[in-house]
Design a protein around this motif. Sequence first.
Motif, mmCIF file in Angstrom:
data_model
loop_
_atom_site.group_PDB
_atom_site.id
_atom_site.type_symbol
_atom_site.label_atom_id
_atom_site.label_comp_id
_atom_site.label_asym_id
_atom_site.label_seq_id
_atom_site.Cartn_x
_atom_site.Cartn_y
_atom_site.Cartn_z
ATOM 1 N N ARG A 1 0.835 -1.203 0.000
ATOM 2 C CA ARG A 1 0.000 0.000 0.000
ATOM 3 C C ARG A 1 0.873 1.258 0.000
ATOM 4 N N GLU A 2 2.031 1.161 -0.650
ATOM 5 C CA GLU A 2 2.949 2.292 -0.711
ATOM 6 C C GLU A 2 2.573 3.230 -1.852
ATOM 7 N N SER A 3 2.784 4.518 -1.642
ATOM 8 C CA SER A 3 2.536 5.493 -2.704
ATOM 9 C C SER A 3 3.590 5.354 -3.790
ATOM 10 N N PRO A 4 3.210 5.510 -5.055
ATOM 11 C CA PRO A 4 4.206 5.498 -6.131
ATOM 12 C C PRO A 4 5.083 6.742 -6.133
ATOM 13 N N PHE A 5 4.690 7.751 -5.346
ATOM 14 C CA PHE A 5 5.478 8.984 -5.250
ATOM 15 C C PHE A 5 6.253 8.960 -3.937
ATOM 16 N N SER A 6 7.570 8.965 -4.014
ATOM 17 C CA SER A 6 8.429 8.833 -2.838
ATOM 18 C C SER A 6 8.730 10.199 -2.229
ATOM 19 N N ILE A 7 8.414 10.354 -0.940
ATOM 20 C CA ILE A 7 8.617 11.632 -0.260
ATOM 21 C C ILE A 7 9.506 11.438 0.961
ATOM 22 N N THR A 8 10.566 12.250 1.025
ATOM 23 C CA THR A 8 11.380 12.356 2.236
ATOM 24 C C THR A 8 10.988 13.650 2.933
ATOM 25 N N LEU A 9 10.620 13.552 4.212
ATOM 26 C CA LEU A 9 10.229 14.730 4.990
ATOM 27 C C LEU A 9 11.377 15.136 5.910
ATOM 28 N N VAL A 10 11.902 16.338 5.697
ATOM 29 C CA VAL A 10 12.912 16.927 6.570
ATOM 30 C C VAL A 10 12.171 17.917 7.460
ATOM 31 N N VAL B 1 3.038 9.435 8.020
ATOM 32 C CA VAL B 1 3.078 8.009 7.691
ATOM 33 C C VAL B 1 1.761 7.579 7.059
ATOM 34 N N GLU B 2 0.654 7.995 7.617
ATOM 35 C CA GLU B 2 -0.647 7.644 7.047
ATOM 36 C C GLU B 2 -0.787 8.167 5.622
ATOM 37 N N LEU B 3 -0.176 9.310 5.336
ATOM 38 C CA LEU B 3 -0.269 9.917 4.007
ATOM 39 C C LEU B 3 0.737 9.336 3.027
ATOM 40 N N GLY B 4 1.665 8.501 3.513
ATOM 41 C CA GLY B 4 2.543 7.781 2.596
ATOM 42 C C GLY B 4 3.993 8.197 2.559
ATOM 43 N N VAL B 5 4.464 9.023 3.508
ATOM 44 C CA VAL B 5 5.866 9.453 3.481
ATOM 45 C C VAL B 5 6.800 8.248 3.541
ATOM 46 N N ASP B 6 7.964 8.359 2.880
ATOM 47 C CA ASP B 6 8.924 7.256 2.812
ATOM 48 C C ASP B 6 9.998 7.315 3.891
ATOM 49 N N VAL B 7 10.497 8.522 4.162
ATOM 50 C CA VAL B 7 11.598 8.713 5.115
ATOM 51 C C VAL B 7 11.336 9.982 5.896
ATOM 52 N N ILE B 8 11.669 9.963 7.192
ATOM 53 C CA ILE B 8 11.528 11.156 8.035
ATOM 54 C C ILE B 8 12.890 11.492 8.631
ATOM 55 N N CYS C 1 1.565 2.572 10.959
ATOM 56 C CA CYS C 1 1.530 1.531 9.927
ATOM 57 C C CYS C 1 0.503 0.457 10.278
ATOM 58 N N GLU C 2 0.433 0.101 11.557
ATOM 59 C CA GLU C 2 -0.568 -0.879 11.982
ATOM 60 C C GLU C 2 -1.970 -0.376 11.675
ATOM 61 N N GLN C 3 -2.189 0.921 11.893
ATOM 62 C CA GLN C 3 -3.516 1.498 11.710
ATOM 63 C C GLN C 3 -3.886 1.656 10.242
ATOM 64 N N CYS C 4 -2.931 2.132 9.421
ATOM 65 C CA CYS C 4 -3.289 2.537 8.054
ATOM 66 C C CYS C 4 -3.095 1.435 7.019
ATOM 67 N N GLY C 5 -2.489 0.318 7.391
ATOM 68 C CA GLY C 5 -2.368 -0.797 6.468
ATOM 69 C C GLY C 5 -1.059 -0.893 5.718
ATOM 70 N N ARG C 6 -0.109 0.008 5.999
ATOM 71 C CA ARG C 6 1.183 -0.079 5.315
ATOM 72 C C ARG C 6 1.982 -1.276 5.830
ATOM 73 N N ASN C 7 2.635 -1.971 4.914
ATOM 74 C CA ASN C 7 3.430 -3.135 5.287
ATOM 75 C C ASN C 7 4.926 -2.880 5.229
ATOM 76 N N ARG C 8 5.300 -1.662 4.925
ATOM 77 C CA ARG C 8 6.694 -1.247 4.997
ATOM 78 C C ARG C 8 6.786 -0.076 5.966
ATOM 79 N N VAL C 9 7.728 -0.140 6.886
ATOM 80 C CA VAL C 9 7.829 0.848 7.965
ATOM 81 C C VAL C 9 8.824 1.933 7.567
#
Length: 236
Positions: A69-78, A95-102, A134-142
């Motif tokens: 359930r990962e977004s095809p658009f990769s976002i790093t949040l600084v 995380v719920e919105l799909g960010v990749d790295v914080i 991730c547990e809440q929103c269904g993402r399987n990659r942390v």
Amino acid sequence: MKPRVYLDTALTADGVVSLEDAAAHHMSRVLRLREGDAITLFNGHGGEWDAEFLGKRRVRLRGFSAVERESPFSITLVQGVSSGERMDYTIQKAVELGVDVIQPLLTKRGIVKLEGKRADTRVDHWRRIVVSACEQCGRNRVPPVLALKEFGEYVRDVTNPAPRLLLSAQGTSIKEHAVKNAATIAAGPEAGFAPEEQAALERAGFVKASLGPRVLRTETAALAAIAALNALRGDF
């Protein structure tokens, strides 16, 4: 809907998995699972498992699904570190919105001052928030929360080749920026980045991007940017 539980362990074949103390407590005391209850397990490496809670400290894996359930658009949040619940909220919703790295940053105007063991403890706290989201929103990659950095250290070491956007009311609209499948977003703390920090980010390749004429709180700005980019280029 079945409870989803993250396990920091290898899940590679059907069979019985023994639970460590924290996971056993979470299932039996927090989720109040009973023997025979169905659950979904994931370990952050992709996909998820149907499982059965066997009581006490064991679960039985029933079958694997490679769903992502990962977004095809990769976002790093600084993100400039904000105080208390504001930072927790930003991380959870990012995380719920799909960010990749914080990447949390200590900035000149930031209210929160962290160092040493206190900094490590806070980063561990944020990582637990990520797992829970991730547990809440269904993402399987942390998504990883990287080690806390001083602002100067970060701008000296910027290497991510993706387009870099500095959230600023003085920028051009975020929808006007040429981003395709990845971007790095820099968002300041409560009082924003100091002028010299903004200048340093621009020297490091960041371009000012606006989210409209209204002034947004720190916990709103990054989330609005992530949502806008996902609407423009992601899976919204």
